[in-house]
Design a protein around this motif. Structure first.
Motif, PDB file in Angstrom:
ATOM      1  N   LYS A  66       0.833  -1.199   0.000  1.00  0.00           N
ATOM      2  CA  LYS A  66       0.000   0.000   0.000  1.00  0.00           C
ATOM      3  C   LYS A  66       0.866   1.247   0.000  1.00  0.00           C
ATOM      4  O   LYS A  66       1.915   1.302   0.632  1.00  0.00           O
ATOM      5  N   SER A  67       0.399   2.257  -0.696  1.00  0.00           N
ATOM      6  CA  SER A  67       1.132   3.517  -0.781  1.00  0.00           C
ATOM      7  C   SER A  67       0.457   4.588   0.054  1.00  0.00           C
ATOM      8  O   SER A  67      -0.766   4.618   0.177  1.00  0.00           O
ATOM      9  N   SER A  68       1.275   5.465   0.634  1.00  0.00           N
ATOM     10  CA  SER A  68       0.731   6.586   1.404  1.00  0.00           C
ATOM     11  C   SER A  68       0.674   7.847   0.553  1.00  0.00           C
ATOM     12  O   SER A  68       0.477   8.944   1.058  1.00  0.00           O
ATOM     13  N   GLY A  69       0.856   7.696  -0.747  1.00  0.00           N
ATOM     14  CA  GLY A  69       0.766   8.861  -1.638  1.00  0.00           C
ATOM     15  C   GLY A  69       1.753   8.813  -2.779  1.00  0.00           C
ATOM     16  O   GLY A  69       1.471   9.263  -3.884  1.00  0.00           O
ATOM     17  N   GLY A  70       2.932   8.236  -2.550  1.00  0.00           N
ATOM     18  CA  GLY A  70       3.949   8.145  -3.596  1.00  0.00           C
ATOM     19  C   GLY A  70       3.910   6.804  -4.294  1.00  0.00           C
ATOM     20  O   GLY A  70       2.878   6.142  -4.381  1.00  0.00           O
ATOM     21  N   ARG A  71       5.090   6.363  -4.765  1.00  0.00           N
ATOM     22  CA  ARG A  71       5.190   5.079  -5.430  1.00  0.00           C
ATOM     23  C   ARG A  71       4.963   3.946  -4.431  1.00  0.00           C
ATOM     24  O   ARG A  71       5.443   4.003  -3.302  1.00  0.00           O
ATOM     25  N   LYS A  72       4.236   2.926  -4.846  1.00  0.00           N
ATOM     26  CA  LYS A  72       3.947   1.810  -3.957  1.00  0.00           C
ATOM     27  C   LYS A  72       5.238   1.063  -3.599  1.00  0.00           C
ATOM     28  O   LYS A  72       6.028   0.738  -4.492  1.00  0.00           O
ATOM     29  N   PRO A  73       5.457   0.798  -2.300  1.00  0.00           N
ATOM     30  CA  PRO A  73       6.711   0.154  -1.879  1.00  0.00           C
ATOM     31  C   PRO A  73       6.694  -1.348  -2.136  1.00  0.00           C
ATOM     32  O   PRO A  73       5.643  -1.986  -2.145  1.00  0.00           O
ATOM     33  N   LEU A  74       7.885  -1.918  -2.343  1.00  0.00           N
ATOM     34  CA  LEU A  74       8.022  -3.363  -2.402  1.00  0.00           C
ATOM     35  C   LEU A  74       8.050  -3.902  -0.969  1.00  0.00           C
ATOM     36  O   LEU A  74       8.617  -3.280  -0.069  1.00  0.00           O
ATOM     37  N   ILE A  75       7.444  -5.045  -0.773  1.00  0.00           N
ATOM     38  CA  ILE A  75       7.304  -5.614   0.568  1.00  0.00           C
ATOM     39  C   ILE A  75       8.336  -6.719   0.782  1.00  0.00           C
ATOM     40  O   ILE A  75       8.625  -7.510  -0.114  1.00  0.00           O
ATOM     41  N   LEU A  76       8.871  -6.767   1.995  1.00  0.00           N
ATOM     42  CA  LEU A  76       9.880  -7.758   2.363  1.00  0.00           C
ATOM     43  C   LEU A  76       9.304  -8.751   3.368  1.00  0.00           C
ATOM     44  O   LEU A  76       8.477  -8.382   4.213  1.00  0.00           O
ATOM     45  N   SER A  77       9.747  -9.990   3.289  1.00  0.00           N
ATOM     46  CA  SER A  77       9.348 -10.998   4.274  1.00  0.00           C
ATOM     47  C   SER A  77      10.531 -11.920   4.548  1.00  0.00           C
ATOM     48  O   SER A  77      11.433 -12.071   3.719  1.00  0.00           O
ATOM     49  N   PHE A  78      10.527 -12.520   5.703  1.00  0.00           N
ATOM     50  CA  PHE A  78      11.581 -13.438   6.103  1.00  0.00           C
ATOM     51  C   PHE A  78      11.418 -14.753   5.354  1.00  0.00           C
ATOM     52  O   PHE A  78      10.325 -15.313   5.276  1.00  0.00           O
ATOM     53  N   ASN A  79      12.513 -15.296   4.828  1.00  0.00           N
ATOM     54  CA  ASN A  79      12.476 -16.582   4.141  1.00  0.00           C
ATOM     55  C   ASN A  79      12.751 -17.687   5.151  1.00  0.00           C
ATOM     56  O   ASN A  79      13.886 -18.130   5.327  1.00  0.00           O
ATOM     57  N   GLN A  80      11.705 -18.141   5.811  1.00  0.00           N
ATOM     58  CA  GLN A  80      11.867 -19.155   6.857  1.00  0.00           C
ATOM     59  C   GLN A  80      12.291 -20.506   6.314  1.00  0.00           C
ATOM     60  O   GLN A  80      12.727 -21.374   7.080  1.00  0.00           O
TER      61      GLN A  80
END
Length: 399
Positions: A66-80
């Protein structure tokens, strides 16, 4: 030759890298901007460290979020699933092994019971168990098997050598070296009560508590101590041997050489011994396992229930002493005896309520282990995971 300035910069970078990874591990999903905001690191530093972690396959990237107004961010997650750890609970009469991912979720488990085996025979059982567990590690994992953790019912020094395991009749066994030579991965050997305490603190009843006594009640009794979120092992690593405190000065002789030890009166071994003397036409009490004893208690066998309640009273005596010494926030009763919670708990808590100092009872929580028989194996596997991250993120450089 690296200068002190270069070394200091390296140390700061590695600490920041651990900080970023922990932030991702502790959140199901998070963006670079959120990491920068929560850690106080600048966005450039975060981006650089995230790139390294992606290359090392310890985290994944997807999105956009989700974006707060600018470019939508890429999301990070832990590789379990980047690697897998083996955790083993080596008991006096059993071995329980598990394979976990880097988050601590159990992928596979196996249990084997045995009786009165020699050192070499137990070692063979351990090899068979570990070989079976390794066979269940997914081959596509980037790191595969990252380490093996073993919880043992004995005294383990800071070099992770087993100095004494009375109920196994082991002395001066360097199981760490033996297993590392055979499997070529880092091996962590820990007292089973310490591993159980860590397992419950991370994955069970101890979540959210900071001062914990974990009472491991199996054939013997051990105590894992957590003070201010840290596992306390004492000056040489020998803390927690409360199973061998004397509660009967004229009591029975213990395998440790002392007399009247707590575990002679409050352990699974003590329960089995007491029940052997019972008589009933349709039951052969001398041959019962703990599981069969629990079944009879569930069926309302009053003789069995009374013996379990006696064990609960003796447990209360020892726990009361520890409460007065440590003033813990939580006491957790774990290992095999936790299966008898319905009959142990009333007697145990009544004794503590009537005999503990009133101010020691303030804000005190008495619980039974949530992971029951898996606490030690989970803690042992988690030790190996933490060692993996430490070794992977704090690689030595030439100075």
């Amino acid at each position: 030759m690296k200068t002190n300035k270069t070394w200091n910069q390296y140390v700061v970078k590695q600490e920041n890298k651990i900080l970023v990874l922990d932030m991702i591990r502790n959140n199901s999903t998070i963006s670079r901007a959120e990491i920068a905001n929560r850690t106080g690191l600048n966005k450039g530093t975060v981006s650089s460290l995230v790139t390294e972690l992606l290359e090392e396959k310890l985290i994944n990237e997807f999105g956009p979020g989700k974006s707060s107004g600018g470019r939508k961010p890429l999301i990070l997650s832990f590789n379990q699933y980047a690697g897998y750890s083996i955790g083993v609970d080596l008991g006096v009469n059993y071995v329980l092994g598990i394979v976990t991912d880097l988050k601590g979720d159990i992928l596979y488990e196996k249990h084997r019971s045995f009786y009165n085996l020699s050192y070499n025979e137990i070692l063979e059982e351990l090899y068979k168990m570990i070989d079976t567990l390794i066979a269940h590690i997914p081959p596509e994992s980037p790191y595969g098997l990252i380490g093996i953790g073993v919880g043992v019912p004995g005294i383990v020094d800071k070099q992770k050598k087993i100095l004494l395991a009375p109920n196994l009749e082991w002395k001066n066994i360097d199981l760490k070296v033996i297993l590392e030579d055979k499997y070529s991965v880092p091996v962590m050997i820990e007292n089973e009560a310490n591993a159980g305490a860590y397992g419950e603190r991370r994955f069970g009843a101890g979540k959210g508590y900071h001062h914990i006594l974990y009472i491991s009640v199996g054939i013997g009794i051990g105590v894992g101590i957590i003070i201010q979120d840290e596992l306390y092992i004492g000056n040489n690593g020998f803390s927690g041997e409360f199973g061998h405190i004397t509660i009967e000065t004229n009591g029975e002789k213990c395998s440790c050489g002392n007399v009247g030890c707590w575990e002679l009166y409050a352990s699974e071994k003590a329960l089995l011994k007491e029940i052997k003397h019972l008589e009933r036409e349709d039951v052969e009490y001398t041959e019962l396992s703990l599981e069969q004893i629990i079944t009879l208690a569930e069926q309302g066998d009053q003789q069995i229930i009374e013996r379990i309640e006696t064990i609960g009273e003796y447990l209360g005596i020892g726990i009361n002493n520890m409460i007065n010494i440590f003033n813990p926030e939580q006491v957790i009763i774990g290992n095999q005896i936790a299966k008898a919670k319905p009959w142990l708990q009333p007697t145990l808590t009544k004794w503590i309520k009537e005999h503990s100092l009133w101010f020691s009872q303030k804000d005190l929580q008495i619980d039974f282990a949530e992971r029951i028989t898996h606490s030690t194996a989970l803690g042992a596997a988690a030790f190996s995971v933490e060692t993996f991250f430490k070794n992977n993120l704090q690689k030595e450089i030439t100075i």
